[in-house]
Design a protein around this motif. Sequence first.
Motif, PDB file in Angstrom:
ATOM      1  N   PHE A 166     -18.424 -29.046  33.192  1.00  0.00           N
ATOM      2  CA  PHE A 166     -18.125 -27.985  34.151  1.00  0.00           C
ATOM      3  C   PHE A 166     -17.577 -26.748  33.442  1.00  0.00           C
ATOM      4  N   LEU A 167     -16.684 -26.947  32.485  1.00  0.00           N
ATOM      5  CA  LEU A 167     -16.138 -25.803  31.744  1.00  0.00           C
ATOM      6  C   LEU A 167     -17.222 -25.106  30.929  1.00  0.00           C
ATOM      7  N   THR A 168     -18.145 -25.906  30.371  1.00  0.00           N
ATOM      8  CA  THR A 168     -19.238 -25.317  29.594  1.00  0.00           C
ATOM      9  C   THR A 168     -20.120 -24.427  30.467  1.00  0.00           C
ATOM     10  N   LYS A 169     -20.476 -24.906  31.652  1.00  0.00           N
ATOM     11  CA  LYS A 169     -21.313 -24.120  32.552  1.00  0.00           C
ATOM     12  C   LYS A 169     -20.535 -22.917  33.111  1.00  0.00           C
ATOM     13  N   TYR A 170     -19.257 -23.098  33.337  1.00  0.00           N
ATOM     14  CA  TYR A 170     -18.463 -22.015  33.918  1.00  0.00           C
ATOM     15  C   TYR A 170     -18.352 -20.836  32.959  1.00  0.00           C
ATOM     16  N   PHE A 171     -18.137 -21.136  31.664  1.00  0.00           N
ATOM     17  CA  PHE A 171     -18.007 -20.066  30.669  1.00  0.00           C
ATOM     18  C   PHE A 171     -19.346 -19.681  30.051  1.00  0.00           C
ATOM     19  N   GLY A 172     -20.423 -20.374  30.426  1.00  0.00           N
ATOM     20  CA  GLY A 172     -21.748 -20.020  29.926  1.00  0.00           C
ATOM     21  C   GLY A 172     -21.946 -20.294  28.454  1.00  0.00           C
ATOM     22  N   THR A 173     -21.329 -21.343  27.943  1.00  0.00           N
ATOM     23  CA  THR A 173     -21.452 -21.680  26.520  1.00  0.00           C
ATOM     24  C   THR A 173     -22.669 -22.568  26.319  1.00  0.00           C
ATOM     25  N   LYS A 174     -23.587 -22.159  25.448  1.00  0.00           N
ATOM     26  CA  LYS A 174     -24.780 -22.942  25.169  1.00  0.00           C
ATOM     27  C   LYS A 174     -24.488 -23.977  24.088  1.00  0.00           C
ATOM     28  N   GLY A 175     -24.886 -25.216  24.397  1.00  0.00           N
ATOM     29  CA  GLY A 175     -24.686 -26.293  23.436  1.00  0.00           C
ATOM     30  C   GLY A 175     -23.233 -26.623  23.183  1.00  0.00           C
TER      31      GLY A 175
END
Length: 464
Positions: free
Chosen positions: A308-317
């Motif tokens: 969820f944090l990865t998608k929220y901040f838009g971090t790829k990989g």
Amino acid sequence: MASKLLALHSPPLIPRSFTGSRQNFPTVSTSGCCSTAEDPRRWRDSKNNAQMSPLVFPKKYNPIRSVTVRSSLVFPIKSPQDQWGTWTALTATAAFGIWSEKTKIGRTLNGALVSTLIGFAASNLGIISCQAPAYSVVLNFLFPLAVPLLLFRADLRHVIQSTGPLLLAFLIGSVGTAIGTAVAFLMVPMDSLGWNSWKMAAVLMGRHSGGAVYYVAGSEAFGVSPSVLAAGLAADNVICAVYFTILFALASKTPSEASTFTNDESLADRGMNDPDPDPEPEPDNKPPVLLTAAALAVSFAICNTGIFLTKYFGTKGGSLPAITAVVVILATAFPKQFSCLAPAGETMAMILMQVFFTVVGASGNIWNVIDTAPSIFMFSLVQIVVHLAVILGLGKLFGINLKLLLIASNANIGGPATACGMAAAKGWSSLIVPGILAGTFGITIATSLGTAFGVIALLYMQNF
């Protein structure tokens, strides 16, 4: 007299059986070596002296017949769409890898290496496919699930003390990758790729500095064609399978840490040896089952939070670094509670990691490499050999421990996933989190490092 002359000039009578339907044509038999239909002279010499139709025998008779043989055996034996068959092969190989550690050869090679080699052999012998939907499930779901299970003992205070030397070893490995890229580009220029040669070299440079996460992103950044991208991926998978084999062989004589339990220990044994065991353990083994269920639920929750944090901040990989950060924060904030879940979590993680290494081996398709990209194969081979020589040579010169050098090299080539997996498989529990952190640092610098080295050095070398 007239009737005799009429009889002499009339054509010979053709038997009715040969002028009728096709059902009365002679039957061709393949059981004998000299069948009647295969030799027209036998029909001419028959008592009826019948003339055979050209529909039966062509004017130019060829006694050699071409026969097409179709085999019912299809490779791979287990289709990629055969989900149950593929999962059976993966779990059976993982179980065999764990069992092999009870043998002398297995203890020498390590169970993870055995699973990798068997998976590699199975895919290249046509037993299982080198690409299957089950592999994506392992890489995208089961492996991230195993990371929190491995890190319930992670206390950041101990991590800080051990990451410093590993980070130095990782930087040495990055220098070794840069040197290996330059040497490989001179020895194997990959002329068959044309203008894509320096781009593929730059992509492999970044890939072997920060792991596999950079490969696709770097290929898109440089505009590498899809065919070259697929060939490079196939070649690199095979080289990495061989590389991990060498890495585990170098680590075979390095013992595991005292705090890591072996596969032969059961959860019940650990409970009996615990300094503060339950005063009245239940006979039906409910406490370990409860701890196992709790560890699994906590791991799912941590993975969910990290993604969820990865998608929220838009971090790829970045899902794996986010998951690692969450579990490290929780394990540092609540060390006592998470240490209770560690035995059950490590047991499940060991099984999942064996499946992961089986997939790593099965993904290497040597036949695709031979058919499509032998130059990429040789380039990657020279690059990794030089990298390994530099990191081991300079590491020994600086007096860095062999465990740190091997985990740092693994973080360079494979990224945080394989570095974490090797540390867990070898029982180096103190290097699990540092290995992930070093690999995460590699992902951060891989883009800038690969791009800068490609534009500044490799492009100049190609145009020179």
